[in-house]
Motif scaffolding. Structure first.
Motif, PDB file in Angstrom:
ATOM      1  N   GLY A 165     -21.864   1.457 -14.609  1.00  0.00           N
ATOM      2  CA  GLY A 165     -21.223   2.766 -14.571  1.00  0.00           C
ATOM      3  C   GLY A 165     -21.094   3.298 -13.163  1.00  0.00           C
ATOM      4  N   THR A 166     -22.136   3.122 -12.361  1.00  0.00           N
ATOM      5  CA  THR A 166     -22.090   3.565 -10.972  1.00  0.00           C
ATOM      6  C   THR A 166     -21.049   2.777 -10.181  1.00  0.00           C
ATOM      7  OG1 THR A 166     -24.438   4.134 -11.099  1.00  0.00           O
ATOM      8  CG2 THR A 166     -23.493   3.930  -8.899  1.00  0.00           C
ATOM      9  N   ALA A 167     -20.978   1.469 -10.437  1.00  0.00           N
ATOM     10  CA  ALA A 167     -19.989   0.642  -9.739  1.00  0.00           C
ATOM     11  C   ALA A 167     -18.561   1.052 -10.110  1.00  0.00           C
ATOM     12  CB  ALA A 167     -20.211  -0.833 -10.058  1.00  0.00           C
ATOM     13  N   LEU A 168     -18.322   1.300 -11.400  1.00  0.00           N
ATOM     14  CA  LEU A 168     -16.986   1.708 -11.821  1.00  0.00           C
ATOM     15  C   LEU A 168     -16.636   3.100 -11.305  1.00  0.00           C
ATOM     16  CD1 LEU A 168     -16.872   0.298 -15.450  1.00  0.00           C
ATOM     17  CD2 LEU A 168     -15.649  -0.526 -13.439  1.00  0.00           C
ATOM     18  N   LEU A 169     -17.612   3.988 -11.241  1.00  0.00           N
ATOM     19  CA  LEU A 169     -17.374   5.314 -10.675  1.00  0.00           C
ATOM     20  C   LEU A 169     -17.008   5.205  -9.200  1.00  0.00           C
ATOM     21  CD1 LEU A 169     -17.446   8.370 -11.239  1.00  0.00           C
ATOM     22  CD2 LEU A 169     -19.823   8.328 -10.512  1.00  0.00           C
ATOM     23  N   GLY A 170     -17.724   4.354  -8.477  1.00  0.00           N
ATOM     24  CA  GLY A 170     -17.399   4.136  -7.063  1.00  0.00           C
ATOM     25  C   GLY A 170     -16.031   3.504  -6.884  1.00  0.00           C
ATOM     26  N   LEU A 171     -15.688   2.561  -7.765  1.00  0.00           N
ATOM     27  CA  LEU A 171     -14.376   1.926  -7.699  1.00  0.00           C
ATOM     28  C   LEU A 171     -13.269   2.945  -7.955  1.00  0.00           C
ATOM     29  CD1 LEU A 171     -12.931  -0.837  -7.420  1.00  0.00           C
ATOM     30  CD2 LEU A 171     -13.071  -1.012  -9.913  1.00  0.00           C
ATOM     31  N   GLY A 172     -13.456   3.814  -8.943  1.00  0.00           N
ATOM     32  CA  GLY A 172     -12.474   4.858  -9.224  1.00  0.00           C
ATOM     33  C   GLY A 172     -12.325   5.827  -8.071  1.00  0.00           C
ATOM     34  N   ALA A 173     -13.450   6.218  -7.465  1.00  0.00           N
ATOM     35  CA  ALA A 173     -13.390   7.116  -6.308  1.00  0.00           C
ATOM     36  C   ALA A 173     -12.674   6.435  -5.135  1.00  0.00           C
ATOM     37  CB  ALA A 173     -14.796   7.537  -5.895  1.00  0.00           C
ATOM     38  N   GLY A 174     -12.889   5.135  -4.985  1.00  0.00           N
ATOM     39  CA  GLY A 174     -12.201   4.397  -3.932  1.00  0.00           C
ATOM     40  C   GLY A 174     -10.697   4.362  -4.160  1.00  0.00           C
ATOM     41  N   PHE A 175     -10.277   4.160  -5.405  1.00  0.00           N
ATOM     42  CA  PHE A 175      -8.845   4.172  -5.714  1.00  0.00           C
ATOM     43  C   PHE A 175      -8.222   5.542  -5.448  1.00  0.00           C
ATOM     44  CE2 PHE A 175      -9.292   0.386  -8.707  1.00  0.00           C
ATOM     45  CZ  PHE A 175      -8.623  -0.460  -7.841  1.00  0.00           C
ATOM     46  N   VAL A 176      -8.936   6.596  -5.804  1.00  0.00           N
ATOM     47  CA  VAL A 176      -8.418   7.946  -5.542  1.00  0.00           C
ATOM     48  C   VAL A 176      -8.288   8.176  -4.040  1.00  0.00           C
ATOM     49  CG1 VAL A 176      -8.965  10.411  -5.706  1.00  0.00           C
ATOM     50  CG2 VAL A 176      -9.217   8.944  -7.707  1.00  0.00           C
ATOM     51  N   THR A 177      -9.315   7.805  -3.291  1.00  0.00           N
ATOM     52  CA  THR A 177      -9.271   7.976  -1.831  1.00  0.00           C
ATOM     53  C   THR A 177      -8.130   7.171  -1.219  1.00  0.00           C
ATOM     54  OG1 THR A 177     -11.665   8.287  -1.812  1.00  0.00           O
ATOM     55  CG2 THR A 177     -10.629   7.736   0.285  1.00  0.00           C
ATOM     56  N   TYR A 178      -7.967   5.926  -1.684  1.00  0.00           N
ATOM     57  CA  TYR A 178      -6.894   5.079  -1.178  1.00  0.00           C
ATOM     58  C   TYR A 178      -5.521   5.689  -1.464  1.00  0.00           C
ATOM     59  CZ  TYR A 178      -3.715   1.098  -0.881  1.00  0.00           C
ATOM     60  OH  TYR A 178      -2.660   0.289  -0.588  1.00  0.00           O
ATOM     61  N   SER A 179      -5.335   6.186  -2.683  1.00  0.00           N
ATOM     62  CA  SER A 179      -4.028   6.735  -3.025  1.00  0.00           C
ATOM     63  C   SER A 179      -3.734   8.033  -2.277  1.00  0.00           C
ATOM     64  CB  SER A 179      -3.916   6.948  -4.528  1.00  0.00           C
ATOM     65  OG  SER A 179      -4.834   7.916  -4.958  1.00  0.00           O
ATOM     66  N   VAL A 180      -4.766   8.836  -2.021  1.00  0.00           N
ATOM     67  CA  VAL A 180      -4.560  10.071  -1.250  1.00  0.00           C
ATOM     68  C   VAL A 180      -4.195   9.727   0.190  1.00  0.00           C
ATOM     69  CG1 VAL A 180      -5.751  12.091  -0.280  1.00  0.00           C
ATOM     70  CG2 VAL A 180      -5.972  11.557  -2.708  1.00  0.00           C
ATOM     71  N   ARG A 181      -4.878   8.765   0.773  1.00  0.00           N
ATOM     72  CA  ARG A 181      -4.564   8.371   2.157  1.00  0.00           C
ATOM     73  C   ARG A 181      -3.183   7.742   2.246  1.00  0.00           C
ATOM     74  NH1 ARG A 181      -9.988   5.911   4.964  1.00  0.00           N
ATOM     75  NH2 ARG A 181     -11.225   7.793   4.740  1.00  0.00           N
ATOM     76  N   ARG A 182      -2.813   6.970   1.237  1.00  0.00           N
ATOM     77  CA  ARG A 182      -1.524   6.297   1.254  1.00  0.00           C
ATOM     78  C   ARG A 182      -0.367   7.285   1.125  1.00  0.00           C
ATOM     79  NH1 ARG A 182       0.490   1.505  -2.754  1.00  0.00           N
ATOM     80  NH2 ARG A 182       2.409   1.096  -1.644  1.00  0.00           N
ATOM     81  N   SER A 183      -0.611   8.389   0.396  1.00  0.00           N
ATOM     82  CA  SER A 183       0.454   9.357   0.198  1.00  0.00           C
ATOM     83  C   SER A 183       0.737  10.169   1.460  1.00  0.00           C
ATOM     84  CB  SER A 183       0.118  10.295  -0.965  1.00  0.00           C
ATOM     85  OG  SER A 183      -0.949  11.147  -0.600  1.00  0.00           O
ATOM     86  N   GLY A 184      -0.055  10.025   2.468  1.00  0.00           N
ATOM     87  CA  GLY A 184       0.205  10.729   3.725  1.00  0.00           C
ATOM     88  C   GLY A 184      -0.756  11.881   3.912  1.00  0.00           C
ATOM     89  N   SER A 185      -0.268  13.080   3.710  1.00  0.00           N
ATOM     90  CA  SER A 185      -1.097  14.255   3.968  1.00  0.00           C
ATOM     91  C   SER A 185      -2.035  14.572   2.810  1.00  0.00           C
ATOM     92  CB  SER A 185      -0.206  15.465   4.237  1.00  0.00           C
ATOM     93  OG  SER A 185       0.555  15.760   3.086  1.00  0.00           O
ATOM     94  N   GLY A 186      -1.840  13.964   1.663  1.00  0.00           N
ATOM     95  CA  GLY A 186      -2.690  14.226   0.526  1.00  0.00           C
ATOM     96  C   GLY A 186      -2.222  15.413  -0.305  1.00  0.00           C
ATOM     97  N   THR A 187      -1.113  16.037   0.095  1.00  0.00           N
ATOM     98  CA  THR A 187      -0.574  17.141  -0.685  1.00  0.00           C
ATOM     99  C   THR A 187       0.778  16.729  -1.221  1.00  0.00           C
ATOM    100  OG1 THR A 187       0.444  18.106   1.272  1.00  0.00           O
ATOM    101  CG2 THR A 187      -1.778  18.850   0.717  1.00  0.00           C
ATOM    102  N   ARG A 188       1.153  17.356  -2.309  1.00  0.00           N
ATOM    103  CA  ARG A 188       2.461  17.071  -2.903  1.00  0.00           C
ATOM    104  C   ARG A 188       3.524  17.899  -2.201  1.00  0.00           C
ATOM    105  NH1 ARG A 188       2.411  16.791  -9.151  1.00  0.00           N
ATOM    106  NH2 ARG A 188       3.814  15.082  -8.712  1.00  0.00           N
ATOM    107  N   PRO A 189       4.701  17.352  -2.039  1.00  0.00           N
ATOM    108  CA  PRO A 189       5.772  18.138  -1.417  1.00  0.00           C
ATOM    109  C   PRO A 189       6.225  19.271  -2.323  1.00  0.00           C
ATOM    110  CG  PRO A 189       6.580  16.024  -2.186  1.00  0.00           C
ATOM    111  CD  PRO A 189       5.108  16.009  -2.366  1.00  0.00           C
ATOM    112  N   ALA A 190       6.638  20.365  -1.710  1.00  0.00           N
ATOM    113  CA  ALA A 190       7.144  21.510  -2.483  1.00  0.00           C
ATOM    114  C   ALA A 190       8.464  21.146  -3.132  1.00  0.00           C
ATOM    115  CB  ALA A 190       7.303  22.711  -1.565  1.00  0.00           C
ATOM    116  N   LEU A 191       8.634  21.608  -4.342  1.00  0.00           N
ATOM    117  CA  LEU A 191       9.880  21.309  -5.063  1.00  0.00           C
ATOM    118  C   LEU A 191      10.940  22.327  -4.767  1.00  0.00           C
ATOM    119  CD1 LEU A 191       8.438  20.148  -8.483  1.00  0.00           C
ATOM    120  CD2 LEU A 191       9.299  18.751  -6.630  1.00  0.00           C
TER     121      LEU A 191
END
Length: 100
Positions: A74-100
């Motif tokens: 469970g701890t490993a999967l939680l860390g893996l999920g947190a890593g995916f979230v961090t990766y996707s936020v960094r990949r998206s650039g600023s981490g915020t969504r553009p205004a519509l």
């Protein structure tokens, strides 16, 4: 894939999950010798109380299962999920969504 088809797929998956959960048995407690649906004998004392002559203890099931693998997994999967979230936020650039 169109939005309508994706919505239909999500609704179908949710309906299937709910239908599967419908058949999960409930945890209705009955007496030791009681038939299903028959009320268990009631008394003022609970099993395992000091005045109980039966000697039964509530939830005395012996040593429990070893939960260490579940905690590690469970701890490993939680860390893996947190890593995916961090990766996707960094990949998206600023981490915020553009205004519509």
């Amino acid at each position: 894939m169109s939005v309508a088809r994706r919505t239909l797929l999500t609704a179908t998956a949710a309906g299937t999950l709910l239908a599967a959960l419908w058949f999960v048995p409930s945890a209705n407690a009955t007496g030791e010798n009681g038939a299903q649906g028959a009320p268990a004998a009631t008394s003022d004392r609970t099993a395992g109380s000091p005045g109980d002559a039966s000697g039964a203890l509530l939830a005395d099931t012996g040593p429990g299962p070893d939960t260490t693998p579940y905690l590690i997994g469970g701890t490993a999967l939680l860390g893996l999920g947190a890593g995916f979230v961090t990766y996707s936020v960094r990949r998206s650039g600023s981490g915020t969504r553009p205004a519509l």
